[in-house]
Enzyme design. Structure first.
Site, PDB file in Angstrom:
ATOM      1  N   LYS A 246     -12.943 -18.162  20.257  1.00 24.49           N
ATOM      2  CA  LYS A 246     -12.980 -17.594  21.598  1.00 24.49           C
ATOM      3  C   LYS A 246     -14.309 -16.865  21.799  1.00 24.49           C
ATOM      4  CE  LYS A 246     -11.437 -12.897  21.313  1.00 24.49           C
ATOM      5  NZ  LYS A 246     -10.550 -11.823  21.602  1.00 24.49           N
TER       6      LYS A 246
ATOM      7  N   HIS B 220      -6.727 -16.628  16.815  1.00 19.66           N
ATOM      8  CA  HIS B 220      -6.265 -16.227  15.479  1.00 19.66           C
ATOM      9  C   HIS B 220      -4.893 -15.561  15.505  1.00 19.66           C
ATOM     10  CE1 HIS B 220      -8.413 -12.511  16.641  1.00 19.66           C
ATOM     11  NE2 HIS B 220      -7.495 -11.920  15.924  1.00 19.66           N
TER      12      HIS B 220
ATOM     13  N   LYS C  95      -0.927 -15.813  12.622  1.00 20.04           N
ATOM     14  CA  LYS C  95      -0.223 -14.711  11.951  1.00 20.04           C
ATOM     15  C   LYS C  95       1.158 -15.175  11.502  1.00 20.04           C
ATOM     16  CE  LYS C  95      -2.665 -10.989  14.220  1.00 20.04           C
ATOM     17  NZ  LYS C  95      -3.164 -10.250  13.057  1.00 20.04           N
TER      18      LYS C  95
ATOM     19  N   ASP D   5     -10.854 -10.841  27.558  1.00 19.02           N
ATOM     20  CA  ASP D   5     -10.984 -10.755  26.110  1.00 19.02           C
ATOM     21  C   ASP D   5      -9.633 -10.902  25.397  1.00 19.02           C
ATOM     22  OD1 ASP D   5     -12.746 -10.292  23.886  1.00 19.02           O
ATOM     23  OD2 ASP D   5     -11.815  -8.324  23.630  1.00 19.02           O
TER      24      ASP D   5
ATOM     25  N   HIS E  47      -4.800 -14.259  23.772  1.00 24.41           N
ATOM     26  CA  HIS E  47      -3.777 -13.804  22.829  1.00 24.41           C
ATOM     27  C   HIS E  47      -2.437 -13.517  23.501  1.00 24.41           C
ATOM     28  CE1 HIS E  47      -7.130 -13.650  20.209  1.00 24.41           C
ATOM     29  NE2 HIS E  47      -7.588 -12.474  20.582  1.00 24.41           N
TER      30      HIS E  47
ATOM     31  N   LYS F 189      -7.725  -0.607  24.697  1.00 19.47           N
ATOM     32  CA  LYS F 189      -8.515   0.055  23.654  1.00 19.47           C
ATOM     33  C   LYS F 189      -8.224   1.540  23.700  1.00 19.47           C
ATOM     34  CE  LYS F 189     -11.211  -3.587  22.860  1.00 19.47           C
ATOM     35  NZ  LYS F 189     -11.135  -4.293  21.599  1.00 19.47           N
TER      36      LYS F 189
END
Ligand code: NAP
Length: 487
Positions: free
Chosen positions: A149, A179, A183, A236, A241, A333
């Site tokens: 990405k 990614h 997991k 992002d 995700h 964040k």
């Protein structure tokens, strides 16, 4: 519990960006750990490619330092590390020019092994590198291309990239990494849903009240603020995700556990997402500074930035299974704790036979934790133990994978270990297909456009809090609340 390790075929892996952060922090340690586990055999080759001038020994020294730092406690056995470092080579290539390509082709010449080009570089190099790989004679029929990405920054750029790659490689050769899909818990989610008959009858809006997906980080964007400010949480994190996790929870059972069967089902979910009009179901935020730590605007070096460091969305899926059970997604964040979790919150019991004096309890919740401590918890209501009469309390039925499946670390592979081995095995199940990436952008693009033209700025929120007040309201107004951000 000891997992069975089946060695993979010998391979030639060319890592563009082999001197970069991702390669040193994640890829090299992942490959080394797979060699320790007996899956990647000595004899394979890993050819790092970068702009800087280095020889193979110089690169091996760099790699050794990376393994020391990132391979995990106790993993650096000197003999086996030496065997791994022997697999490494380095070629200096300018991805945007012609220099170095002939040396790379020479290095690969004559090898019959499967060939993987891992593009761990900035996205504007994906096209130029793929084209030069094809033109320089490095591409074989068994070549695979891995891209990281971000896959575009909107629908149009994703389509341009997909079309460009499609002129050079077949879709079966392209591995688009998210990614999160590597997991352990994420794959266990599929086993939980599709290998146990228990859940399927209740996996729908008749029994599920809502689903919450949280990806919370404690760190801010300091150090890469200018890069982050070009993207924000919607591009992002949300587009890739969080939407991928939503797909795995919401999709129908595929006919087979095969890449295209699974990806077809995920695509249907993305296409069933109700388009959002305006920002009524979206909350954006920016963290404030605290005790000398910079706030988002300083970290981004852009005092007028309108980019969000936090976003929460109420998403709805317009299909028979999910109509009426919203999916609340949030990511940000500088939040209270680092935590990624999917929580499936079931409806309350239709009628309580217990008097109020027994104590009130919440609904059943199936929580699938991605980090930290990957595992699955089911919140149940039971009788409080002891002779004090009938009193109810909540208990977690808890399965932490590291405890249950062995805590030696090596039996719990990192996402990159699994994903790189899957590329070598030729298994695309955990990689995104081009049409999925485009469908995700098709849903996100109007939200980004509304955010960029909205008169309101992102709402400020305190560092190390649960995010902006309005995000709490997004749930409260529906009579629901977010799960606590706890480690
Ligand atoms: P990075 O640390 O900036 O490394 C970039 C790499 O690209 C370096 O090895 C650099 O070589 C090489 N490079 C740059 N321009 C080049 C050129 N013209 N020719 C040949 N090589 C060139 O970046 P990164 O953090 O590793 O990220 C790489 C990719 O992975 C990006 O797409 C990023 O979005 C994605 N990603 C990264 C992470 C992460 O945790 N880092 C996580 C997810 C996705 P020199 O060092 O020789 O200049």
């Amino acid at each position: 519990m000891v997992s069975r390790v089946i060695p993979v075929e010998p391979f030639d892996l060319v890592v563009f960006g082999g001197t970069g952060d991702l390669a040193r922090r994640k890829l090299l340690p992942a490959l080394y750990r797979r060699m320790l586990a007996g899956q990647a055999q000595p004899g394979s080759r890993i050819v790092a490619v970068g702009r800087r001038v280095l020889d193979a020994d110089g690169y091996r020294r760099m790699a050794e330092a990376s393994l020391k730092e990132h391979a995990g406690p106790g993993a650096l056995d000197p003999d086996r590390a030496a065997a791994f470092l022997d697999m490494l080579d380095y070629v200096h290539v300018d991805a945007e020019g012609e220099g170095g390509w002939a040396s790379l082709a020479d290095r690969l010449e004559g090898s019959e092994r499967m060939r993987i080009f891992y593009l761990s570089v900035v996205p504007h190099l994906f096209g130029p590198i793929s084209e030069r790989v094809a033109r320089s004679g490095c591409r074989t029929p068994d070549t695979r291309l891995v891209v990281e990405k971000p896959l575009g920054r909107d629908l149009q750029s994703a389509q341009v990239l997909n079309r460009r790659l499609a002129t050079l490689f077949e879709e079966r050769q392209i591995y688009r990494i998210d990614h999160y899909l590597g997991k352990e818990t994420v794959q266990n989610l599929m086993a939980l849903r599709f290998a146990n008959a228990l859940f399927e009858p209740i996996w729908n809006a008749r029994h599920v009240d809502h689903v919450q997906i949280t990806v919370a980080e404690r760190v801010g964007v300091g150090g890469r603020g200018a890069y982050y400010d070009e993207n924000g949480a919607l591009r992002d994190m949300m587009q890739n995700h969080l939407l991928q996790l939503l797909c795995l929870i919401a999709m129908e059972p595929p006919a087979h556990f095969e890449p295209d069967a699974l990806r077809d089902e995920k695509l249907k979910v993305l296409r069933s997402l109700k388009p959002l009009e305006g920002l009524g179901d979206v909350v954006r935020g920016q963290y404030l500074g605290i005790n000398g730590e910079a706030g988002y605007l300083e970290d981004a070096e852009n005092p007028r930035s309108r980019t969000e460091s936090f976003v929460a969305i109420k998403a709805e899926i317009a299909n028979w299974r999910w109509n009426g059970a919203p999916f609340y997604l949030r990511t940000g964040k500088r939040l209270r704790t680092r935590m990624s979790e999917i929580a499936v919150v079931f409806k309350d019991a239709p009628h309580s036979i217990f008097p109020e004096s027994t104590g009130s309890t919440g609904p059943n919740v199936l929580a699938i934790r991605l980090q930290p401590d990957e595992g699955i918890t089911l919140r149940l209501t039971i009788k409080e133990p002891g002779p004090g009469g009938m009193r109810l309390c909540e208990v977690p039925l808890d399965m932490t994978f590291a405890e249950t499946l062995g805590a030696d670390g090596l039996s719990m592979p990192d996402a990159y270990e699994r994903l790189v081995m899957d590329v070598i095995r030729g298994d695309q199940t955990l990689f995104m297909r081009g049409d999925e990436v485009e469908a995700a952008w098709r849903w996100i693009d109007p939200i980004i456009a509304a955010a960029e033209t909205a008169p309101e700025r992102p709402q400020p929120y305190d560092s190390y809090s649960s995010g902006p007040e309005d995000a709490l309201m997004l749930m409260h107004r529906d009579g629901r609340r977010w799960r606590a951000l706890t480690a």
